[in-house]
Write an enzyme that holds these catalytic residues in place. Structure first.
Site, PDB file in Angstrom:
ATOM      1  N   LYS A 413      -7.754   6.192  -1.119  1.00  0.00           N
ATOM      2  CA  LYS A 413      -8.290   4.861  -1.426  1.00  0.00           C
ATOM      3  C   LYS A 413      -7.181   3.913  -1.825  1.00  0.00           C
ATOM      4  O   LYS A 413      -7.177   2.754  -1.485  1.00  0.00           O
ATOM      5  CB  LYS A 413      -9.275   4.954  -2.601  1.00  0.00           C
ATOM      6  CG  LYS A 413     -10.627   5.387  -2.214  1.00  0.00           C
ATOM      7  CD  LYS A 413     -11.659   4.643  -3.042  1.00  0.00           C
ATOM      8  CE  LYS A 413     -13.043   5.002  -2.547  1.00  0.00           C
ATOM      9  NZ  LYS A 413     -14.085   4.223  -3.188  1.00  0.00           N
ATOM     10  N   HIS A 633       8.830   9.945 -10.459  1.00  0.00           N
ATOM     11  CA  HIS A 633       7.616  10.473 -11.105  1.00  0.00           C
ATOM     12  C   HIS A 633       7.854  11.671 -12.033  1.00  0.00           C
ATOM     13  O   HIS A 633       7.912  11.502 -13.232  1.00  0.00           O
ATOM     14  CB  HIS A 633       6.513  10.785 -10.103  1.00  0.00           C
ATOM     15  CG  HIS A 633       5.960   9.560  -9.453  1.00  0.00           C
ATOM     16  ND1 HIS A 633       5.431   8.524 -10.165  1.00  0.00           N
ATOM     17  CD2 HIS A 633       5.903   9.173  -8.156  1.00  0.00           C
ATOM     18  CE1 HIS A 633       5.050   7.558  -9.349  1.00  0.00           C
ATOM     19  NE2 HIS A 633       5.324   7.910  -8.117  1.00  0.00           N
TER      20      HIS A 633
END
Lengths: 742, 742
Positions: A413, A633
């Site tokens: 998404k 990250h």
């Protein structure tokens, strides 16, 4: 009945005045009264103190104390008494010279900016440092054994850690990537011992020349701003061809002196990375990270580091802040920060993109911008008409590029958010380099973002551009885009991201096997290095490309284990996507050979800085530990103490983006950043995708602001993070020196 | 032994194929095997589904699904299929007309902007609203008794709540402050019932005229921007004197038609607020908030509201977002937001103040700016010399105005931060209205901030200026400052904050009793209202003053209870500071009389919007509930369910500043804002002190950004909060209409 108690366990005072009223032991059958308060002299003093405290908060007979509790402009009684406070603070930092900058306080972390300093200089520097550091409260831990684990465990753990570090040192040295000096010096001192000699001897590239070419630079009198570069940024000397040839052998390029050598199959004798060695190292590392005693040892060490830092903070906060104040002119706002991880296609914020689209509709609505599916060309106005939109209507909500509650744990998404208005067509026109208008608009909008950066003066960024590896001309097209539209800024460097999309290309019949992707990605670079004139634009563009990134959704499940039975790249023909480590190994291997080749020619080399540990399996981080100079990250590190400790020891840069994580994988207040920071890991703050996450005109400052507020970082902490970001970045060494030392 | 089981509890499928292998009850002595998987047709379908999911995440044979999982510019295969999604979303919002704005979705909260709409219009508006609202999923709760408490408790609770609301309605009506129409209508329907008539009858001011003077405005064709005001903002008609006289009676001003009436002691017959009534009401309210059953009833209702909202969100998120998109042109960036709570002396951020100080040193270093303790005048350059500082040296850390870890729970430390470099002298020169240079520099810096606001176009603010009540000429000086330096912007309105500092003034022999403070604060206003020509600048300035604030550290302990034995203002001569409620009552009472007087003359009236419930005793919130149109902070409400529910029912505005709280009283992720919001309390976001807390150039956007990120607010939520901020603000009704309805 009351128990008379012999007074030897009571203090004298109590005893004297009727000791009978003291609690009896639980089993006593008698009930004894609650001891009464006995008045003493001490009580008087305490009472006086309490009164004065109450007075201060209640009655305003002491002007000063009352005054400082007013949430408004304080009335104008003499409050010069406050000067006491600043005097006190100045006392604190008295010994601090005004030489230190950015992070005046060396929180005893390994220094990274050290490549070109001789041992003599190091000593001098260290001596001087002692002068510079204010006299902090120090914590010393004594006693015989303070590791808290049995001696045997300690020995085993240390051996494993040293081996792991040597593995990383080897891979870094081979690929011309950075390994911290302090750790290297320590490893060197161990190298002669027998048990480590095998690992140590297996590499000795010593291609230090290119690094030493900088020469020792006197950093004393430099201003903070490096000299400006004048003239055309893309003009560069085109060296002659050296006439080498290339061949892929099992997925790794080999370089041949000339055609003849190629025919004889006699490659230049370089230490080409070797799959078997890697697999052995990988297995060793697997064993380390799952070793129980080692895990708990590392966890204890990490906790130790973090407690020590908290203690340091409590004891020295005032002094840190005082010596920070002593640095003239500089503060958090005017020290350099680098946004170490941003994707070029989302480097502008949503409002900016909207404004840009509207502007283009105003100024160039009749420009032909794309072809529709039938091959008919469309002007910008026609595109908007086909979308049933007017410029006026368009708003940020309609643009719909911002991450929202629905994107949490939904990478798919989230990625759809890259399409403004959910329309691939607008994305195609506005944020792509390779389209009908040759990325003109994308170039324009990036240049606007760049000029904002330049205006801010102290903010820099490393944007990611994509090379997919679907065809051989992608590099040339990309370079042409940059050169043609003059997409360049001294505040910006590029990284090239290679998406892990073999499966998509294969199912679209764009590539037959994995090998082809490698060829498409790497051969143009070897050719340009061999003969710059064959790819002049690429050669010019590569000056500003500082490294490679590897990107895709890490949370997808992987079914294949990368081991000796895994097919080689030329044999990888199935529909399935190769695993993460497979991608990383072949990228690393080819970057390594490329760097050997380029450094030999005196050209710039590339760093490998993949996305790693955002989600998914811990093995990703293993690969990162072996191959990557720094990663983006690293969230998953919180679950792997052994690796986390190794990341600390080898000071691997981690570009963290807590706002991005907050929208995708991990709520803000659960982000491990403050913990990593307290433990001394080398972390920096980055925005990832301002288009998707940020609201203000200064995304990087917004990122810092939120971190500072939510985690209560001090200015000193923030300066340290900024400094890390500079060190992690790919800006030239000389530029970094200017930025960090003045 | 295996138990043969009669199959009536098993579904047929299982039964048919050997039901014997089913778990036996716990007490059965036999061990039965774990039931084996029995293959069915359903399984095949599930298997197919699972395969397709795996396929999607693994193998790229479906282009589209694979594509959307790539964190980079997606390759250029046809992804026009994505249009399906937007089509779907458009379907959703099909019934939405493009009329709605700002908060297109009425989340069934009482409307506040309603004073001048006739019942007919209301009906028409409601009818229309039904058209505008998209067809949401709705939650209906059925069953006989869904309150979840015994009927008797429910009856009692309702009565208490209604009484409490009537008390507030009374105080609001008396003082010309706002009370929401929906609640008022409901109370009216109850007023005839006997049990409430007593409360209801005790007030009937009905001075609605001034409100209706606006007349019904057709809001249909208005553009979002109200007409610009031209000409000198401070030119205003100077009405003639009406010749009234004033006298304080027990701390509350009484107005007399003329000197004669004063002599006869015949004040104009207004409903002057009355101490005894207040004390009775206060006692009743005390009883309510400590009533056990009422507490749990309110807590349940609040939980109910919050669950309902969460459910609404889950079910209708997509639709809300779709209808938000349908609003042409408008988005979160270009709707009006008001910073409902900022102190003027800290309205610029630290970087801005630093830059301003440096600029002044460059341009006006020879200007005489202050006198030292011996009365010698000093130029700006001399001041810097005395501080041993150069302009170049000065940095943000040295300025030391930012809140840090040391200010948490230390209001006193925090307040010291108002002194740049810990030096009262710089504060004196740069952020004061009443100094040697008559606040010139402060005026300049505020005007710079204002011009930033005007440039942003959609951001507005309500700045707090101080009146201390130490002398009678403070108002005139303040007004002179504003008029002389033209400190005005259409994006800004003023509130005047009265610090609760009686004890300081008294110990400094500036006032003899509390009465004097009241006289210093209020008499100039009555005089200016009576005869504008006597205070022409003040009269002009008051156009832009929309209300009063009351400020100080609420966390200080209070020893005195405000009851019938408390001395009256003229008798309050002790060293101790009066309690919070005492301050609030006398401010409220005099504002009320002032508003009656001013509204009679057709002048603007003032709102009372004190700091309340930031810390300290819950009784502060009781006083806030009775006297204040809206409050700042309200953190303590989280501990008082009865009051929180009453705040919801009467939609009292709460200007919250989570970043400020985070530095002073409550960590960010524990802030009750998201909970209040979910329950439907009327909250807005404000910055409090950008100088102390914020990092970027847009403090209000920073505040919204952090809230949105940490609490995952949707754009719709943020628009609702912005709308609340407009409604809470003191901007003219007509202006608000333009901003909110188009």
């Amino acid at each position: 009945m009351e128990l008379p108690i012999e007074g030897n366990e009571l203090d004298e005072e109590t005893n004297k005045r009727g000791a009978a009223e003291v609690m009896s032991p639980m089993f006593s059958p008698t009930r004894i009264k609650f001891p009464k308060h006995i008045h003493t002299d001490v009580d008087d003093k305490l009472q006086a103190l309490a009164d004065s405290i109450l007075n201060r908060s209640q009655i305003g007979n002491e002007q000063v104390s009352r005054q400082v509790t007013a949430p408004f402009e304080v009335p104008e009684y003499p409050i010069e008494e406050k000067e006491n406070r600043s005097y006190f603070e100045r006392q604190f930092s008295h010994s601090t010279s005004s030489q230190t900058l950015t992070s005046p306080v060396e929180r005893s972390r390994p220094s990274l900016l050290d490549e070109d300093v001789t041992p003599q200089e190091v000593k001098a520097e260290l001596d001087e440092e002692i002068d510079l550091v204010p006299s902090f409260q120090k914590i010393s831990i004594s006693g015989e054994d303070f590791s808290g684990v049995p001696l045997k465990d300690l020995e085993l753990a240390s051996k494993s850690l040293v081996k792991a570090l040597m593995i990383r040192e080897k891979y870094m040295a081979l690929s011309h990537q950075h390994f911290p000096r302090v750790t290297a010096r320590f490893l060197k001192s161990l190298a002669d011992r027998e048990e480590f000699s095998k690992v140590k001897n297996s590499y000795s590239v010593g291609d230090k020349k290119s690094i030493e070419e900088f020469g020792p630079v006197s950093i004393k009198d430099h201003p903070i701003h490096p000299p400006l570069k004048h003239g055309d940024p893309f003009s560069i000397e085109m060296d002659e061809s050296v006439g080498c040839s290339f061949k892929f052998v099992n997925g790794v390029v080999q370089v041949f002196q000339n055609e003849e050598a190629l025919e004889k199959n006699e490659p230049i004798e370089w230490p080409y990375p070797d799959l078997d060695t890697y697999l052995d190292d990988q297995n060793l590392m697997y064993a380390f990270i799952s070793d129980g005693p080692l895990k708990s040892f590392c966890y204890r060490r990490l906790s130790f580091l973090s407690y020590k830092f908290q203690l340091h903070g409590l004891l020295n906060e005032m002094k840190e802040s005082a010596s920070q104040k002593e640095v003239p002119h500089r503060d958090f706002y005017n020290i350099r920060k680098v946004d170490t991880h941003v994707h070029a296609s989302s480097c502008m914020n949503q409002k900016h993109l909207l404004r840009f689209i509207k502007k283009k509709m105003k100024t160039s609505e009749d420009e032909v911008v794309c072809k529709d599916r039938n091959g008919k060309t469309l002007t910008l106005a026609e595109v908007f008409k086909s979308l049933n939109l007017t410029t006026y209507d368009l708003n940020v909500d309609m643009l719909d590029v911002h991450a929202d509650r629905n994107t949490f744990h939904r990478f798919d998404k989230f990625n759809a958010k890259y399409n403004p208005i959910g329309e691939s067509r607008l994305r195609e026109i506005f944020i792509k380099t390779d389209n009908y208008i040759n990325g003109k608009y994308f170039g324009h909008v990036i240049k606007e973002v760049m000029s904002d950066l330049e205006e801010s003066k102290y903010q820099n960024a490393e944007y990611r551009l994509s090379i997919y590896g679907r065809s051989r001309d992608e590099w040339d097209k990309l370079a042409k885009w940059a050169v043609e539209h003059r997409v360049h800024s001294e505040n910006v460097r590029w990284l090239v991201q290679i998406p892990r999309l073999y499966d998509v290309y294969h199912s679209n019949k764009l590539v037959k096997n994995f090998q082809e992707i490698l060829e498409n990605v790497f051969l143009p670079l070897f050719e340009a290095t061999n003969n710059p004139k064959s790819h002049p634009e690429l050669h010019a563009f590569l000056q500003y490309v500082t490294g490679f990134d590897s990107v895709d959704d890490e949370s997808k499940s992987e079914h294949i284990v990368f081991d000796k039975d895994t097919p080689l790249p030329q044999d990888w023909k199935t529909e399935e996507n190769p695993p993460y480590s497979f991608y990383l190994f072949y990228m690393y291997a080819n970057i390594t050979v490329l760097n050997m080749f380029r450094s030999g020619r005196g050209f710039s080399t590339f760093k490998f800085r993949p996305h790693c540990g955002e989600a998914g399996n811990v093995t990703h981080l293993l690969a990162g530990f072996m191959f990557a100079e720094s990663i983006a990250h690293g969230l998953v590190l919180r679950k792997v103490p052994v690796l986390q400790y190794l990341f600390y020891l080898s000071q691997i840069g981690i570009a963290m983006s807590p706002l991005s994580n907050n929208s995708l994988f991990l709520n803000y207040h659960r982000n491990p950043l403050p913990e990593y920071f307290a433990r001394g890991l080398n972390i920096s703050l980055s925005t990832d995708d301002p288009l998707q996450f940020h609201f203000t005109k200064e995304p990087l400052m917004e990122e810092y602001s939120i971190a500072a507020q939510v985690w209560k970082l001090s200015t000193c902490d923030m300066c340290e993070i900024s400094r890390n970001s500079v060190l992690q970045s790919g800006f030239p060494h000389l530029v970094k020196q200017h930025w960090l030392v003045s």
